[in-house]
Design a protein around this motif. Structure first.
Motif, PDB file in Angstrom:
ATOM      1  N   ASP A 242       0.681  -0.774  -0.199  1.00  0.00           N
ATOM      2  CA  ASP A 242       0.236   0.237  -0.022  1.00  0.00           C
ATOM      3  C   ASP A 242       0.642   1.795   0.330  1.00  0.00           C
ATOM      4  O   ASP A 242       0.450   2.196  -1.524  1.00  0.00           O
ATOM      5  CB  ASP A 242      -1.101  -0.075   0.993  1.00  0.00           C
ATOM      6  CG  ASP A 242      -2.016  -0.804   0.238  1.00  0.00           C
ATOM      7  OD1 ASP A 242      -2.641  -1.085  -0.384  1.00  0.00           O
ATOM      8  OD2 ASP A 242      -3.225  -1.545   1.898  1.00  0.00           O
ATOM      9  N   GLY A 243       2.170   1.772   0.998  1.00  0.00           N
ATOM     10  CA  GLY A 243       2.973   2.073   0.684  1.00  0.00           C
ATOM     11  C   GLY A 243       3.143   3.085  -0.881  1.00  0.00           C
ATOM     12  O   GLY A 243       3.054   4.162  -0.914  1.00  0.00           O
ATOM     13  N   ILE A 244       3.794   1.700  -1.549  1.00  0.00           N
ATOM     14  CA  ILE A 244       4.452   1.988  -2.316  1.00  0.00           C
ATOM     15  C   ILE A 244       3.201   2.370  -3.749  1.00  0.00           C
ATOM     16  O   ILE A 244       3.293   2.963  -4.564  1.00  0.00           O
ATOM     17  CB  ILE A 244       4.285   0.341  -3.127  1.00  0.00           C
ATOM     18  CG1 ILE A 244       5.832  -0.381  -2.261  1.00  0.00           C
ATOM     19  CG2 ILE A 244       5.439   0.356  -4.459  1.00  0.00           C
ATOM     20  CD1 ILE A 244       6.454  -1.444  -2.884  1.00  0.00           C
ATOM     21  N   LEU A 245       1.668   1.670  -3.345  1.00  0.00           N
ATOM     22  CA  LEU A 245       0.688   2.166  -3.898  1.00  0.00           C
ATOM     23  C   LEU A 245       0.489   3.983  -3.941  1.00  0.00           C
ATOM     24  O   LEU A 245       0.398   4.157  -4.921  1.00  0.00           O
ATOM     25  CB  LEU A 245      -0.162   1.361  -4.359  1.00  0.00           C
ATOM     26  CG  LEU A 245      -1.777   1.961  -4.807  1.00  0.00           C
ATOM     27  CD1 LEU A 245      -1.179   1.688  -6.467  1.00  0.00           C
ATOM     28  CD2 LEU A 245      -3.296   1.445  -3.716  1.00  0.00           C
ATOM     29  N   ILE A 246       0.836   4.742  -2.887  1.00  0.00           N
ATOM     30  CA  ILE A 246       0.524   5.736  -2.107  1.00  0.00           C
ATOM     31  C   ILE A 246       1.547   6.413  -2.660  1.00  0.00           C
ATOM     32  O   ILE A 246       1.699   7.137  -3.717  1.00  0.00           O
ATOM     33  CB  ILE A 246       0.383   6.156  -0.831  1.00  0.00           C
ATOM     34  CG1 ILE A 246      -0.614   5.376  -0.471  1.00  0.00           C
ATOM     35  CG2 ILE A 246       0.420   7.786  -0.560  1.00  0.00           C
ATOM     36  CD1 ILE A 246      -0.744   5.011   1.395  1.00  0.00           C
ATOM     37  N   ASN A 247       2.853   6.150  -3.254  1.00  0.00           N
ATOM     38  CA  ASN A 247       3.893   6.794  -3.528  1.00  0.00           C
ATOM     39  C   ASN A 247       3.894   7.030  -4.638  1.00  0.00           C
ATOM     40  O   ASN A 247       4.587   7.798  -5.784  1.00  0.00           O
ATOM     41  CB  ASN A 247       5.165   6.437  -3.063  1.00  0.00           C
ATOM     42  CG  ASN A 247       5.851   6.153  -1.628  1.00  0.00           C
ATOM     43  OD1 ASN A 247       5.056   7.952  -1.069  1.00  0.00           O
ATOM     44  ND2 ASN A 247       6.247   5.993  -1.302  1.00  0.00           N
ATOM     45  N   ALA A 248       3.848   5.393  -5.683  1.00  0.00           N
ATOM     46  CA  ALA A 248       3.808   5.600  -7.388  1.00  0.00           C
ATOM     47  C   ALA A 248       2.729   6.843  -7.786  1.00  0.00           C
ATOM     48  O   ALA A 248       2.604   6.470  -9.280  1.00  0.00           O
ATOM     49  CB  ALA A 248       3.906   4.101  -7.399  1.00  0.00           C
ATOM     50  N   ALA A 249       1.272   6.289  -6.972  1.00  0.00           N
ATOM     51  CA  ALA A 249      -0.264   6.395  -8.436  1.00  0.00           C
ATOM     52  C   ALA A 249      -0.456   7.581  -7.368  1.00  0.00           C
ATOM     53  O   ALA A 249      -1.087   8.979  -7.879  1.00  0.00           O
ATOM     54  CB  ALA A 249      -1.202   5.275  -8.362  1.00  0.00           C
TER      55      ALA A 249
END
Length: 286
Positions: free
Chosen positions: A28-35
């Motif tokens: 979820d942290g990756i999704l926040i940063n990426a998108a």
């Protein structure tokens, strides 16, 4: 074996069961940063406001059956815009056959580049709703290779949790996470019922004896997070990485990059890995 390239690398120091159960926060942290963050940073391009909590809440309110299919396909800002636009149309009661032509005429963004990318993403998301889905990607549905992959994953580790424990974990996870997909659930629920046999953890110290290994990884790959890849690299002292900045999937499928091509071809032809521990590359946009 003198040359080894790994495209997308998991953290091998922990079992796959633990990666599935513990990895939702990281994904979820990756999704926040990426998108999500890029969307709220540019409301003039995406038209979705500046409140990241409101944005994630809108994604969570997509009906569960649709969200399960889409959420691991949402990797870039334009995917968020496409998903929420389609979700609004479905909420209005539009039929799938009505949505398909609407995608071609709808203006997603005043930016021609964002508009085109969001339109392509919307078509991909719409296809996912109509494609048969067993597990993994739509392309794998009905493909015997997934059965082999599933058997390998179940055999390679000790799966301690019972079916009811996994079911409870997934029900809870679906209430707050945007990083579970059908492949995760099918794998865990199948492996929980797999015939159990004694297993011994591999000797990871032998990895340090390998010749230089070249690791390719996307910065925002939620399936094989860069954080886990770095931990595995720590076990291979001569390993080197090519990190595709803003990459969200397999590096080899992420589009043209002369930087990646040079590093990979030089390694394959000479056996020499890059001098730097991590080489940062980017995709050349058309």
């Amino acid at each position: 074996m003198e040359r080894t390239i790994l495209d997308g690398t998991m953290d091998v120091s922990i079992g796959e069961e633990d990666q599935l159960s513990q990895g939702m926060d990281l994904r979820d942290g990756i999704l926040i940063n990426a998108a999500l963050q890029p969307v709220t940073d540019a409301p003039h391009l995406y038209g979705l406001g500046t409140d990241i909590n409101h944005l994630s809440g809108r994604l969570m309110r997509i009906p569960l059956a649709t969200r399960v299919v889409w959420q691991m396909m949402i990797a870039e800002p334009a995917d968020v815009l496409a998903a929420l636009t389609l979700a609004d149309w479905l909420k209005e009661g539009r039929m799938l056959r009505q949505i398909e032509p609407a995608i071609d005429t709808h203006r997603f963004s005043p930016s021609p580049e964002v508009d085109l990318t969001a339109r392509d993403s919307a078509k991909r998301l719409l296809r996912a709703l109509t494609a048969p889905m067993v597990a993994g990607t739509q392309e794998e549905a009905g493909n015997s290779s997934f059965s082999v992959t599933l058997a390998t994953r179940c055999n390679d580790g000790a799966w301690r949790r019972r079916v009811d424990e996994w079911s409870a974990l997934f029900r809870k996870g679906m209430s707050w996470s945007l990083s579970l997909d059908e492949a995760d659930m099918v794998t865990a629920l199948t492996c929980a019922q797999w015939p159990r046999r004694p297993s011994t953890a591999p000797d990871f110290t032998r990895l340090s004896l390998l010749p230089p290994v070249l690791v390719l990884n996307g910065e925002y790959d939620r399936h094989t997070p860069w954080d886990g890849a770095q931990k595995t690299m720590g076990l291979m002292r001569t390993s080197r990485a090519v990190l595709l900045r803003r990459g969200s999937g397999r590096v080899i499928d992420s589009g043209p990059s002369r930087c990646v091509e040079h590093a990979v071809s030089h390694y394959l032809l000479t056996g020499l890995a890059p001098l730097k521990k991590v080489t940062n590359c980017r995709v050349q946009r058309p």
